[in-house]
Scaffold this active site. Structure first.
Site, PDB file in Angstrom:
ATOM      1  N   ILE A   1      43.022  55.816  39.314  1.00  0.00           N
ATOM      2  CA  ILE A   1      42.932  55.353  37.922  1.00  0.00           C
ATOM      3  C   ILE A   1      41.683  55.936  37.265  1.00  0.00           C
ATOM      4  O   ILE A   1      41.686  56.317  36.096  1.00  0.00           O
ATOM      5  CB  ILE A   1      42.944  53.803  37.849  1.00  0.00           C
ATOM      6  CG1 ILE A   1      44.140  53.247  38.632  1.00  0.00           C
ATOM      7  CG2 ILE A   1      42.988  53.333  36.404  1.00  0.00           C
ATOM      8  CD1 ILE A   1      44.151  51.740  38.794  1.00  0.00           C
TER       9      ILE A   1
ATOM     10  N   ASN B   1      37.647  57.523  49.233  1.00  0.00           N
ATOM     11  CA  ASN B   1      39.109  57.507  49.110  1.00  0.00           C
ATOM     12  C   ASN B   1      39.582  58.540  48.086  1.00  0.00           C
ATOM     13  O   ASN B   1      40.608  58.363  47.444  1.00  0.00           O
ATOM     14  CB  ASN B   1      39.566  56.093  48.694  1.00  0.00           C
ATOM     15  CG  ASN B   1      41.030  55.869  48.950  1.00  0.00           C
ATOM     16  OD1 ASN B   1      41.631  56.522  49.803  1.00  0.00           O
ATOM     17  ND2 ASN B   1      41.629  54.973  48.191  1.00  0.00           N
TER      18      ASN B   1
ATOM     19  N   ASP C   1      27.005  56.029  46.288  1.00  0.00           N
ATOM     20  CA  ASP C   1      27.677  54.790  46.653  1.00  0.00           C
ATOM     21  C   ASP C   1      27.061  53.677  45.806  1.00  0.00           C
ATOM     22  O   ASP C   1      25.824  53.554  45.747  1.00  0.00           O
ATOM     23  CB  ASP C   1      27.426  54.536  48.153  1.00  0.00           C
ATOM     24  CG  ASP C   1      28.338  53.455  48.703  1.00  0.00           C
ATOM     25  OD1 ASP C   1      28.554  52.459  47.995  1.00  0.00           O
ATOM     26  OD2 ASP C   1      28.807  53.632  49.833  1.00  0.00           O
TER      27      ASP C   1
ATOM     28  N   PHE D   1      35.337  51.157  38.546  1.00  0.00           N
ATOM     29  CA  PHE D   1      36.549  51.214  39.367  1.00  0.00           C
ATOM     30  C   PHE D   1      36.224  51.129  40.856  1.00  0.00           C
ATOM     31  O   PHE D   1      37.080  50.734  41.642  1.00  0.00           O
ATOM     32  CB  PHE D   1      37.278  52.552  39.175  1.00  0.00           C
ATOM     33  CG  PHE D   1      37.861  52.760  37.812  1.00  0.00           C
ATOM     34  CD1 PHE D   1      39.025  52.113  37.435  1.00  0.00           C
ATOM     35  CD2 PHE D   1      37.263  53.623  36.909  1.00  0.00           C
ATOM     36  CE1 PHE D   1      39.586  52.324  36.185  1.00  0.00           C
ATOM     37  CE2 PHE D   1      37.811  53.841  35.657  1.00  0.00           C
ATOM     38  CZ  PHE D   1      38.978  53.185  35.293  1.00  0.00           C
TER      39      PHE D   1
ATOM     40  N   SER E   1      42.844  42.613  38.237  1.00  0.00           N
ATOM     41  CA  SER E   1      44.234  42.766  38.665  1.00  0.00           C
ATOM     42  C   SER E   1      45.030  41.507  38.354  1.00  0.00           C
ATOM     43  O   SER E   1      44.486  40.394  38.346  1.00  0.00           O
ATOM     44  CB  SER E   1      44.232  43.016  40.173  1.00  0.00           C
ATOM     45  OG  SER E   1      45.509  42.811  40.721  1.00  0.00           O
TER      46      SER E   1
ATOM     47  N   TYR F   1      41.023  40.857  49.361  1.00  0.00           N
ATOM     48  CA  TYR F   1      40.985  41.786  48.216  1.00  0.00           C
ATOM     49  C   TYR F   1      41.151  41.004  46.898  1.00  0.00           C
ATOM     50  O   TYR F   1      40.372  41.163  45.961  1.00  0.00           O
ATOM     51  CB  TYR F   1      42.102  42.842  48.351  1.00  0.00           C
ATOM     52  CG  TYR F   1      42.482  43.487  47.044  1.00  0.00           C
ATOM     53  CD1 TYR F   1      41.687  44.479  46.480  1.00  0.00           C
ATOM     54  CD2 TYR F   1      43.623  43.078  46.336  1.00  0.00           C
ATOM     55  CE1 TYR F   1      42.023  45.049  45.258  1.00  0.00           C
ATOM     56  CE2 TYR F   1      43.956  43.640  45.122  1.00  0.00           C
ATOM     57  CZ  TYR F   1      43.160  44.628  44.593  1.00  0.00           C
ATOM     58  OH  TYR F   1      43.485  45.176  43.377  1.00  0.00           O
TER      59      TYR F   1
ATOM     60  N   LYS G   1      38.499  40.183  43.528  1.00  0.00           N
ATOM     61  CA  LYS G   1      38.753  40.375  42.081  1.00  0.00           C
ATOM     62  C   LYS G   1      38.405  39.097  41.318  1.00  0.00           C
ATOM     63  O   LYS G   1      37.780  39.140  40.258  1.00  0.00           O
ATOM     64  CB  LYS G   1      40.216  40.763  41.836  1.00  0.00           C
ATOM     65  CG  LYS G   1      40.567  42.162  42.316  1.00  0.00           C
ATOM     66  CD  LYS G   1      39.836  43.242  41.541  1.00  0.00           C
ATOM     67  CE  LYS G   1      39.953  44.609  42.152  1.00  0.00           C
ATOM     68  NZ  LYS G   1      39.043  45.619  41.646  1.00  0.00           N
TER      69      LYS G   1
HETATM   70  C1  UD1 Z   1      49.357  44.907  45.367  1.00  0.00           C
HETATM   71  C2  UD1 Z   1      48.406  43.831  44.933  1.00  0.00           C
HETATM   72  C3  UD1 Z   1      47.738  44.215  43.642  1.00  0.00           C
HETATM   73  C4  UD1 Z   1      47.063  45.537  43.812  1.00  0.00           C
HETATM   74  C5  UD1 Z   1      48.105  46.561  44.207  1.00  0.00           C
HETATM   75  C6  UD1 Z   1      47.457  47.909  44.427  1.00  0.00           C
HETATM   76  C7  UD1 Z   1      48.878  41.515  45.489  1.00  0.00           C
HETATM   77  C8  UD1 Z   1      49.753  40.352  45.233  1.00  0.00           C
HETATM   78  N1  UD1 Z   1      49.141  42.604  44.763  1.00  0.00           N
HETATM   79  O1  UD1 Z   1      50.419  44.897  44.427  1.00  0.00           O
HETATM   80  O2  UD1 Z   1      46.789  43.278  43.286  1.00  0.00           O
HETATM   81  O3  UD1 Z   1      46.456  45.899  42.601  1.00  0.00           O
HETATM   82  O4  UD1 Z   1      48.727  46.134  45.422  1.00  0.00           O
HETATM   83  O5  UD1 Z   1      46.920  48.067  45.675  1.00  0.00           O
HETATM   84  O6  UD1 Z   1      47.981  41.464  46.271  1.00  0.00           O
HETATM   85  N2  UD1 Z   1      57.518  47.316  48.452  1.00  0.00           N
HETATM   86  C9  UD1 Z   1      58.621  47.649  49.215  1.00  0.00           C
HETATM   87  N3  UD1 Z   1      58.492  48.650  50.117  1.00  0.00           N
HETATM   88  C10 UD1 Z   1      57.329  49.333  50.322  1.00  0.00           C
HETATM   89  C11 UD1 Z   1      56.201  48.997  49.522  1.00  0.00           C
HETATM   90  C12 UD1 Z   1      56.325  47.972  48.611  1.00  0.00           C
HETATM   91  O7  UD1 Z   1      59.697  47.053  49.070  1.00  0.00           O
HETATM   92  O8  UD1 Z   1      57.283  50.220  51.187  1.00  0.00           O
HETATM   93  C13 UD1 Z   1      57.650  46.241  47.443  1.00  0.00           C
HETATM   94  C14 UD1 Z   1      56.680  45.098  47.658  1.00  0.00           C
HETATM   95  O9  UD1 Z   1      57.218  44.159  48.543  1.00  0.00           O
HETATM   96  C15 UD1 Z   1      56.543  44.591  46.228  1.00  0.00           C
HETATM   97  C16 UD1 Z   1      56.698  45.836  45.364  1.00  0.00           C
HETATM   98  O10 UD1 Z   1      57.330  46.804  46.199  1.00  0.00           O
HETATM   99  O11 UD1 Z   1      57.589  43.720  45.943  1.00  0.00           O
HETATM  100  C17 UD1 Z   1      55.378  46.402  44.871  1.00  0.00           C
HETATM  101  O12 UD1 Z   1      54.507  46.516  46.001  1.00  0.00           O
HETATM  102  P1  UD1 Z   1      53.109  47.291  45.929  1.00  0.00           P
HETATM  103  O13 UD1 Z   1      53.296  48.632  45.297  1.00  0.00           O
HETATM  104  O14 UD1 Z   1      52.507  47.249  47.291  1.00  0.00           O
HETATM  105  O15 UD1 Z   1      52.247  46.449  44.893  1.00  0.00           O
HETATM  106  P2  UD1 Z   1      51.922  44.870  44.870  1.00  0.00           P
HETATM  107  O16 UD1 Z   1      52.039  44.265  46.207  1.00  0.00           O
HETATM  108  O17 UD1 Z   1      52.701  44.297  43.754  1.00  0.00           O
END
Ligand code: UD1
Length: 371
Positions: free
Chosen positions: A41, A64, A87, A110, A154, A179, A183
């Protein structure tokens, strides 16, 4: 209005003097420090800040991201931002930087650890890194007359909201991970610091799910190892780097049974930061700490996203339904009305273009031999 006009006249004078005094003419603009500016970002935000005329100083410890992101930013904008490998935990280095780069007017912060799963395994890393980095910056700001800070927050702070779409007034729920805790705590640290009469202001941007890449394909998300987030996993599966995408759960209380999120294009998200900086510098804030949801207002299920990817790129995805992932929120999407009306920002990009940009980035990575 009047104030702004006076300022632009002054700036013009300054620019004129600058042309006379320096052969190597560089426009004088407000200087913004971007921590984590080579990250996903961060890099897109640096591009949009430069496009909007700001001078940018990046600090990043490259934990990263890669230093060559600075080259890509220069390729896109024609301007090379200043870059320091620093850092945010190193207060001495931050002080030296502030001496070396005087006149920083605001910070966009960020730089933070962001892997939800890792934070459960290494909570101290997350608390140390995310909290101390912010504390160092907040301590530095009044010492160097830095007016404001935009903080990367977030939607995770809402947990599973009781009411959807979620507004900024929704209660903060118990975080699911260290995490998420960081936030929430960081938001509170900022509020307490501002309340203590520190001469600073802040804009907290609560991002929903940032995805996509720059339309040039020169910058994007580069996950370390196996991606945890959905879209990088999709593009890597489509590329054949991963064998199969697991859709985590199809038995949730949603129309198709998979979880619902609000996916926001990263360039749109980057632009929200430019609006936030403008608010701080032009002293337009209605409160010293303002909060905005940065999302589209539209919820998409995991399966809808998978199908949108297939349709917009023409690439078939190998996926299967797997069990639920621990800690997942069932559904969350933003009410972005406050951001639209008060911040003057609105998501513009379509989900199709956004997914195409993510795919284009993955293709470019392959061409470069990165993945
Ligand atoms: C998470 C964090 C969010 C953070 C973001 C970026 C939580 C609740 N949310 O978002 O704060 O900013 O990561 O790191 O802590 N999914 C699949 N298969 C996969 C990967 C994901 O089905 O291989 C699904 C997940 O179950 C979810 C959706 O895709 O329903 C989005 O997942 P993801 O991209 O990991 O983001 P969040 O978990 O929403």
């Amino acid at each position: 209005m009047v104030k702004i006009r006076e300022k632009s006249v002054k700036t013009k004078k300054k620019r004129y003097l600058c042309t006379i005094e320096q052969k190597n003419y560089v426009e004088m603009k407000e200087k913004i420090l971007v921590t984590g500016g080579t990250g996903f970002i961060g890099s897109h935000t640096v591009v949009e800040l430069q496009n909007a005329g700001y001078e940018v100083v990046i600090i990043d410890n490259l934990s990263n991201s890669k230093a060559d992101v600075v080259d890509s930013i220069e390729q896109i904008t024609g301007i090379r931002p200043a870059f320091y490998n620093i850092d945010c935990l190193d207060f001495t280095a931050l002080r030296l930087l502030a001496h070396k780069e005087p006149d920083i007017k605001a910070i966009i912060h960020f730089a933070a650890s962001k892997a939800v799963g890792e934070s459960v395994e290494k909570p101290l890393k997350y608390y140390r890194n995310n909290l101390n980095s912010l504390i160092n910056l907040l301590e530095l700001m009044p010492q160097f007359n830095i007016q404001g800070i935009v903080f990367s927050s977030s939607c995770t702070v809402y947990g599973q909201p009781d009411v959807l779409p979620v507004t900024e007034d929704a209660p903060i729920k118990q975080a699911e991970s260290p995490y998420g805790q960081t936030k929430q705590i960081c938001e509170q640290i900022i509020r307490d610091t501002v309340k203590s009469c520190s001469p600073i202001t802040s804009v907290l941007l609560r991002y929903f799910n940032p995805i996509g890449a720059h339309p040039t394909g020169l910058i994007g998300e580069l996950p370390n190892g196996v991606p945890q987030n959905l879209v990088p996993f999709i593009t890597q599966t489509a590329m054949g780097i991963r064998e199969q995408l697991s859709v985590f759960g199809d038995d949730y209380d949603t129309p198709d049974g998979s979880c619902i999120r609000d996916y926001i294009n990263v360039v749109d998200l980057a632009k929200a930061h430019v609006h936030a900086i403008g608010r701080i510098l032009q002293k337009k804030q209605l409160e010293p700490v303002e909060v905005f949801n940065i999302g589209t207002g539209r919820g998409l299920s995991v399966l809808e996203l998978v199908h949108a990817f297939e349709e917009s790129t023409g690439v078939k995805l190998n996926y299967r339904i797997a069990g639920r992932r621990a800690g997942d929120i069932v559904k969350v999407w933003a009410d972005p009305k406050k951001a639209n009306e008060v911040l003057g920002w609105k998501a513009q990009e379509t989900i199709e273009d956004t997914l195409r940009s993510a795919w284009n980035w993955q293709v470019k990575l392959r061409e470069k031999g990165v993945q």
